[in-house]
Write a protein that holds these residues in place. Sequence first.
Motif, PDB file in Angstrom:
ATOM      1  N   ASP A  91       0.825  -1.214   0.000  1.00 13.59           N
ATOM      2  CA  ASP A  91       0.000   0.000   0.000  1.00 13.59           C
ATOM      3  C   ASP A  91       0.859   1.263   0.000  1.00 13.59           C
ATOM      4  O   ASP A  91       0.566   2.221  -0.726  1.00 13.59           O
ATOM      5  CB  ASP A  91      -0.970   0.004   1.187  1.00 13.59           C
ATOM      6  CG  ASP A  91      -2.087  -1.025   1.029  1.00 13.59           C
ATOM      7  OD1 ASP A  91      -2.412  -1.389  -0.128  1.00 13.59           O
ATOM      8  OD2 ASP A  91      -2.626  -1.482   2.056  1.00 13.59           O
ATOM      9  N   ALA A 112       5.591  -8.779  -1.637  1.00  9.32           N
ATOM     10  CA  ALA A 112       4.585  -8.718  -2.700  1.00  9.32           C
ATOM     11  C   ALA A 112       5.320  -8.648  -4.034  1.00  9.32           C
ATOM     12  O   ALA A 112       6.541  -8.537  -4.073  1.00  9.32           O
ATOM     13  CB  ALA A 112       3.683  -7.504  -2.514  1.00  9.32           C
ATOM     14  N   TYR A 114       4.472  -8.525  -8.723  1.00  9.80           N
ATOM     15  CA  TYR A 114       3.704  -8.048  -9.868  1.00  9.80           C
ATOM     16  C   TYR A 114       2.205  -8.301  -9.703  1.00  9.80           C
ATOM     17  O   TYR A 114       1.392  -7.388  -9.900  1.00  9.80           O
ATOM     18  CB  TYR A 114       4.203  -8.688 -11.170  1.00  9.80           C
ATOM     19  CG  TYR A 114       3.267  -8.402 -12.316  1.00  9.80           C
ATOM     20  CD1 TYR A 114       3.305  -7.172 -12.959  1.00  9.80           C
ATOM     21  CD2 TYR A 114       2.303  -9.333 -12.709  1.00  9.80           C
ATOM     22  CE1 TYR A 114       2.413  -6.875 -13.978  1.00  9.80           C
ATOM     23  CE2 TYR A 114       1.412  -9.039 -13.729  1.00  9.80           C
ATOM     24  CZ  TYR A 114       1.464  -7.818 -14.362  1.00  9.80           C
ATOM     25  OH  TYR A 114       0.571  -7.525 -15.354  1.00  9.80           O
ATOM     26  N   ASP A 115       1.817  -9.534  -9.378  1.00  6.38           N
ATOM     27  CA  ASP A 115       0.390  -9.869  -9.282  1.00  6.38           C
ATOM     28  C   ASP A 115      -0.322  -8.993  -8.249  1.00  6.38           C
ATOM     29  O   ASP A 115      -1.451  -8.548  -8.474  1.00  6.38           O
ATOM     30  CB  ASP A 115       0.202 -11.349  -8.935  1.00  6.38           C
ATOM     31  CG  ASP A 115       0.660 -12.275 -10.052  1.00  6.38           C
ATOM     32  OD1 ASP A 115       0.686 -11.844 -11.229  1.00  6.38           O
ATOM     33  OD2 ASP A 115       1.009 -13.432  -9.750  1.00  6.38           O
ATOM     34  N   ASP A 116       0.354  -8.745  -7.138  1.00  3.52           N
ATOM     35  CA  ASP A 116      -0.232  -7.909  -6.087  1.00  3.52           C
ATOM     36  C   ASP A 116      -0.392  -6.459  -6.552  1.00  3.52           C
ATOM     37  O   ASP A 116      -1.395  -5.813  -6.270  1.00  3.52           O
ATOM     38  CB  ASP A 116       0.641  -7.964  -4.829  1.00  3.52           C
ATOM     39  CG  ASP A 116       0.833  -9.383  -4.339  1.00  3.52           C
ATOM     40  OD1 ASP A 116      -0.166 -10.020  -3.957  1.00  3.52           O
ATOM     41  OD2 ASP A 116       1.987  -9.864  -4.373  1.00  3.52           O
ATOM     42  N   ALA A 161      -0.755  -5.521  -9.651  1.00  2.83           N
ATOM     43  CA  ALA A 161      -1.828  -5.503 -10.658  1.00  2.83           C
ATOM     44  C   ALA A 161      -3.202  -5.419  -9.965  1.00  2.83           C
ATOM     45  O   ALA A 161      -4.090  -4.710 -10.439  1.00  2.83           O
ATOM     46  CB  ALA A 161      -1.736  -6.747 -11.537  1.00  2.83           C
ATOM     47  N   LYS A 162      -3.344  -6.109  -8.854  1.00  2.66           N
ATOM     48  CA  LYS A 162      -4.608  -6.074  -8.101  1.00  2.66           C
ATOM     49  C   LYS A 162      -4.872  -4.685  -7.532  1.00  2.66           C
ATOM     50  O   LYS A 162      -6.021  -4.323  -7.294  1.00  2.66           O
ATOM     51  CB  LYS A 162      -4.591  -7.105  -6.993  1.00  2.66           C
ATOM     52  CG  LYS A 162      -4.669  -8.538  -7.478  1.00  2.66           C
ATOM     53  CD  LYS A 162      -4.548  -9.516  -6.334  1.00  2.66           C
ATOM     54  CE  LYS A 162      -4.454 -10.935  -6.862  1.00  2.66           C
ATOM     55  NZ  LYS A 162      -4.168 -11.899  -5.774  1.00  2.66           N
ATOM     56  N   LYS A 163      -3.806  -3.918  -7.324  1.00  2.00           N
ATOM     57  CA  LYS A 163      -3.951  -2.551  -6.777  1.00  2.00           C
ATOM     58  C   LYS A 163      -4.238  -1.539  -7.889  1.00  2.00           C
ATOM     59  O   LYS A 163      -4.384  -0.353  -7.626  1.00  2.00           O
ATOM     60  CB  LYS A 163      -2.682  -2.133  -6.031  1.00  2.00           C
ATOM     61  CG  LYS A 163      -2.444  -2.926  -4.764  1.00  2.00           C
ATOM     62  CD  LYS A 163      -3.459  -2.563  -3.717  1.00  2.00           C
ATOM     63  CE  LYS A 163      -3.209  -3.318  -2.435  1.00  2.00           C
ATOM     64  NZ  LYS A 163      -4.179  -2.967  -1.389  1.00  2.00           N
ATOM     65  N   GLY A 164      -4.262  -2.009  -9.135  1.00  2.00           N
ATOM     66  CA  GLY A 164      -4.665  -1.138 -10.231  1.00  2.00           C
ATOM     67  C   GLY A 164      -3.561  -0.361 -10.915  1.00  2.00           C
ATOM     68  O   GLY A 164      -3.854   0.589 -11.655  1.00  2.00           O
ATOM     69  N   LYS A 202      -0.963   0.607 -13.766  1.00  2.00           N
ATOM     70  CA  LYS A 202      -1.078   0.402 -15.216  1.00  2.00           C
ATOM     71  C   LYS A 202       0.238   0.680 -15.886  1.00  2.00           C
ATOM     72  O   LYS A 202       1.028   1.431 -15.524  1.00  2.00           O
ATOM     73  CB  LYS A 202      -2.152   1.300 -15.761  1.00  2.00           C
ATOM     74  CG  LYS A 202      -3.497   0.918 -15.183  1.00  2.00           C
ATOM     75  CD  LYS A 202      -4.599   1.730 -15.814  1.00  2.00           C
ATOM     76  CE  LYS A 202      -5.856   1.352 -15.162  1.00  2.00           C
ATOM     77  NZ  LYS A 202      -6.994   1.289 -15.242  1.00  2.00           N
TER      78      LYS A 202
END
Length: 126
Positions: A30, A115, A117-119, A121-124, A126
């Motif tokens: 975060d 954490a 890449y996948d994490d 990506a989930k946070k938005g 781009k």
Amino acid sequence: MKKQISFFFLLIGLMACSSASSQTKNLAIDDFVKTYKSTDKAVLLDVRTPGEWSQGKFESSKCINVMDQSFKDQVSKLDKNTPLFVYCKVGGRSSKASSQLVKMGFKNVYNLTNAGYDDLAKKGLK
């Protein structure tokens, strides 16, 4: 004698501040995302392999594989004052890359911890 002692402590303090400013800033997801989004001219540095990068990437990211023998040559082309936000698949390689970047003289290195890449990506991102 008092002046010498004062000067000694001042010198020690300056050295401590200098080394602290050149350390990796480890951030949880975060804080990493928040700091990245609020930092001007930040570079999102993906240190995964090109194969991993091709399976999923952020358009704003730059891929430089930390396991590649030319890693140091490639990153040396980057501005050492530009904030670098480093991530990989799960956190191990980004930690290694961040340490190398600091040793090379990069001033603002932010490492994503626990954490990847996948994490992100989930946070938005781009």
